[in-house]
Scaffold this active site. Structure first.
Site, PDB file in Angstrom:
ATOM      1  N   ARG A  90       0.816  -1.208   0.000  1.00 51.75           N
ATOM      2  CA  ARG A  90       0.000   0.000   0.000  1.00 51.75           C
ATOM      3  C   ARG A  90       0.850   1.259   0.000  1.00 51.75           C
ATOM      4  NH1 ARG A  90      -3.871  -0.505   4.626  1.00 51.75           N
ATOM      5  NH2 ARG A  90      -5.033  -1.623   3.028  1.00 51.75           N
ATOM      6  N   TYR A  91       1.985   1.193   0.656  1.00 45.56           N
ATOM      7  CA  TYR A  91       2.871   2.350   0.793  1.00 45.56           C
ATOM      8  C   TYR A  91       4.096   2.170  -0.105  1.00 45.56           C
ATOM      9  CZ  TYR A  91       0.291   3.424   5.126  1.00 45.56           C
ATOM     10  OH  TYR A  91      -0.664   3.722   6.059  1.00 45.56           O
ATOM     11  N   ARG A  94       7.244  -0.091   1.878  1.00 46.62           N
ATOM     12  CA  ARG A  94       7.071  -1.191   2.822  1.00 46.62           C
ATOM     13  C   ARG A  94       5.875  -2.060   2.457  1.00 46.62           C
ATOM     14  NH1 ARG A  94       5.563   3.684   4.389  1.00 46.62           N
ATOM     15  NH2 ARG A  94       3.993   4.088   5.988  1.00 46.62           N
ATOM     16  N   CYS A 103      -3.859 -18.087  14.688  1.00 49.90           N
ATOM     17  CA  CYS A 103      -3.523 -17.223  15.816  1.00 49.90           C
ATOM     18  C   CYS A 103      -3.633 -18.035  17.101  1.00 49.90           C
ATOM     19  CB  CYS A 103      -4.479 -16.052  15.906  1.00 49.90           C
ATOM     20  SG  CYS A 103      -4.437 -15.026  14.438  1.00 49.90           S
ATOM     21  N   CYS A 107      -9.218 -13.121  18.196  1.00 50.47           N
ATOM     22  CA  CYS A 107      -9.753 -11.916  18.824  1.00 50.47           C
ATOM     23  C   CYS A 107     -11.061 -11.565  18.134  1.00 50.47           C
ATOM     24  CB  CYS A 107      -8.767 -10.767  18.685  1.00 50.47           C
ATOM     25  SG  CYS A 107      -7.098 -11.252  19.150  1.00 50.47           S
ATOM     26  N   CYS A 110     -11.058  -8.737  15.408  1.00 49.92           N
ATOM     27  CA  CYS A 110      -9.955  -8.792  14.437  1.00 49.92           C
ATOM     28  C   CYS A 110     -10.282  -8.113  13.101  1.00 49.92           C
ATOM     29  CB  CYS A 110      -9.583 -10.238  14.181  1.00 49.92           C
ATOM     30  SG  CYS A 110      -8.230 -10.392  13.002  1.00 49.92           S
ATOM     31  N   ARG A 112      -8.786  -8.826  10.350  1.00 48.87           N
ATOM     32  CA  ARG A 112      -8.788  -9.847   9.292  1.00 48.87           C
ATOM     33  C   ARG A 112      -9.696 -10.998   9.667  1.00 48.87           C
ATOM     34  NH1 ARG A 112      -3.160  -8.662   9.290  1.00 48.87           N
ATOM     35  NH2 ARG A 112      -3.055  -6.707   8.143  1.00 48.87           N
ATOM     36  N   ASP A 271     -11.360  -0.518  13.091  1.00 49.65           N
ATOM     37  CA  ASP A 271     -11.713  -0.598  11.674  1.00 49.65           C
ATOM     38  C   ASP A 271     -13.182  -0.986  11.531  1.00 49.65           C
ATOM     39  OD1 ASP A 271      -9.150  -0.011  10.687  1.00 49.65           O
ATOM     40  OD2 ASP A 271      -8.517  -2.102  10.879  1.00 49.65           O
ATOM     41  N   ASP A 308      -7.163   3.817  10.115  1.00 56.37           N
ATOM     42  CA  ASP A 308      -6.752   3.178   8.875  1.00 56.37           C
ATOM     43  C   ASP A 308      -7.920   3.424   7.909  1.00 56.37           C
ATOM     44  OD1 ASP A 308      -5.033   1.806   7.233  1.00 56.37           O
ATOM     45  OD2 ASP A 308      -4.753   0.139   8.646  1.00 56.37           O
ATOM     46  N   LYS A 315      -2.974   4.752   6.935  1.00 55.69           N
ATOM     47  CA  LYS A 315      -3.213   5.275   8.287  1.00 55.69           C
ATOM     48  C   LYS A 315      -3.175   6.793   8.277  1.00 55.69           C
ATOM     49  CE  LYS A 315      -0.986   1.195  10.213  1.00 55.69           C
ATOM     50  NZ  LYS A 315      -0.662   0.586   8.902  1.00 55.69           N
TER      51      LYS A 315
END
Ligand code: PLP
Ligand code: SF4
Length: 362
Positions: A90-91, A94, A103, A107, A110, A112, A271, A308, A315
């Site tokens: 996206r950037y 990076r 995981c 969570c 989450c 994702r 998000d 985000d 971000k």
């Protein structure tokens, strides 16, 4: 089998397993756990003091996950910015490289949620090879963030292979690992794992503590091991309704993180992810919390508050209105709400202009 593997194996994966201990009616939750997997290991379970507390809310399915008709599955449009599967570029300099679909806990909030713990995220040897090839082909990538799922659930050997392959790419300057393992399964931070990680400096770890009760003797020890290996530790917290959405909890969390050598890096506005609407707070509440940190406790404990951007904009930092006016007089408000003025010097171009004007009319 190592302690952490035994803990993981003993995880609760069905809401019914909670009924005896907490006396809840788990039936409405079974359907939720079928849609979005549940995994709570005995360590994280032991941090729950009562049903519905901030630890519980992060770990145990809630009926509200299925009644979210507001949020989309992939609001950050990660899939749109994936040149190869499981890598998000996206950037400019990076990439986010997803190397594990599992995981140590799922969570409930989450980002994702659409991918983790299910079949969809099929991360294979081939997809990792493709990701590495992409990074090799793009010399502008100088920072690789391993994420997932949780990269530290990979075996030491597999992780070593990936880190070695990344380090063999001369244009990759730094490697970061995003992991929730120090919070949810700190026993995984073994001396052997740390030996693997420290061979690949400069390596940074960003972890994900959301509540002061997650800072325990075990998680402190895990962070100490990583810090002692020269790994700078950052923390990304998500602002979550019923977990950390008040200034005093957030302040305590930030201060306790510094005490275990973890530097608060970001506080994220939650998000807009399908199944997590009940965790979202308003941006105004977020700004209030950030205002209650800055100046009232050390700057080290005041991370950037970011959204985000939905649609994949990246971000975007948010600040309370400390800056009242720009111009010749910059008017500022301090942390107590008092006004101060800073006299702005002219910018180089303006200074040049005024000199020319003076010279033209001696
Ligand atoms: C968050 C994120 C990064 C890293 O951003 P930093 O601000 O450098 O920490 C990189 N790529 C993607 C897709 C991200 O979401
Ligand atoms: S550990 Fe991270 S990726 Fe895994 S469920 Fe939690 S927030 Fe999502």
């Amino acid at each position: 089998m190592e302690t952490w593997q035994k803990l993981l194996q003993a995880s609760i994966t069905r809401p019914a397993d909670l009924t005896r201990r907490f006396g809840i009616d788990s039936r409405p939750l079974e359907e939720v756990a079928e849609r979005y997997p549940m995994r709570v290991n005995p360590y994280y379970l032991s941090l729950i003091k009562s049903a519905g507390d901030p630890i519980w809310r992060q770990a145990v399915p809630s009926a509200e996950e299925l009644t979210d008709f507001t949020c989309p599955e992939d609001p950050l449009e990660e899939e749109n910015q994936s040149p190869v599967p499981n890598l998000v570029h996206r950037y400019p300099d990076r990439v986010l490289f997803l190397v594990c679909s599992e995981c140590a806990m799922y969570c409930r909030f989450c980002t994702r949620k659409r991918k983790v713990g299910g079949e969809e995220m099929a991360i294979t040897r081939t997809s990792i090879e493709e990701g590495l090839a992409y990074i090799r082909s793009r010399p502008e990538i100088r920072d690789v963030i391993l994420s997932g799922g949780d990269p530290l659930l990979l075996s030491d050997e597999r992780l070593e292979e990936i880190l070695k392959a990344l380090r063999a790419i001369p244009t990759v300057e730094i490697i970061r690992i995003g992991t929730r393992i120090p919070v949810v399964l700190p026993q995984r931070i073994t001396p052997a794992l740390v030996r693997v990680l420290r061979r690949h400096h400069p390596l940074y770890i960003n972890t994900h503590f959301n509540h002061p009760d997650e800072i325990t003797e075990s998680s402190s020890r895990a962070c100490a091991r990583l810090a002692d290996a020269g790994i700078p530790l950052g923390n990304q917290t998500v602002l979550l309704r019923g977990v950390n959405d008040d200034p005093s909890t957030m302040k305590r969390l930030m201060q306790k993180l510094l005490a275990i050598r973890v530097k608060p890096y970001y506080i994220y506005q939650a998000d807009m992810v399908k199944g997590t609407d009940h965790f979202r707070t308003s941006v105004e509440e977020g700004l209030e919390i950030v205002r209650a940190l800055r100046g009232h406790t050390s700057g080290m404990a005041s991370p950037a508050y970011v959204i985000d951007a939905p649609g994949g904009g990246g971000k975007i930092p948010l600040l309370p209105d400390y800056l009242q006016n720009l111009g010749e007089n910059v008017v500022l408000k301090n942390y107590l709400g008092e006004s101060y003025t800073y006299r702005n010097p002219p910018r180089p171009a303006e200074a040049e202009e005024s000199r020319r004007v003076v010279n033209a009319h001696p």
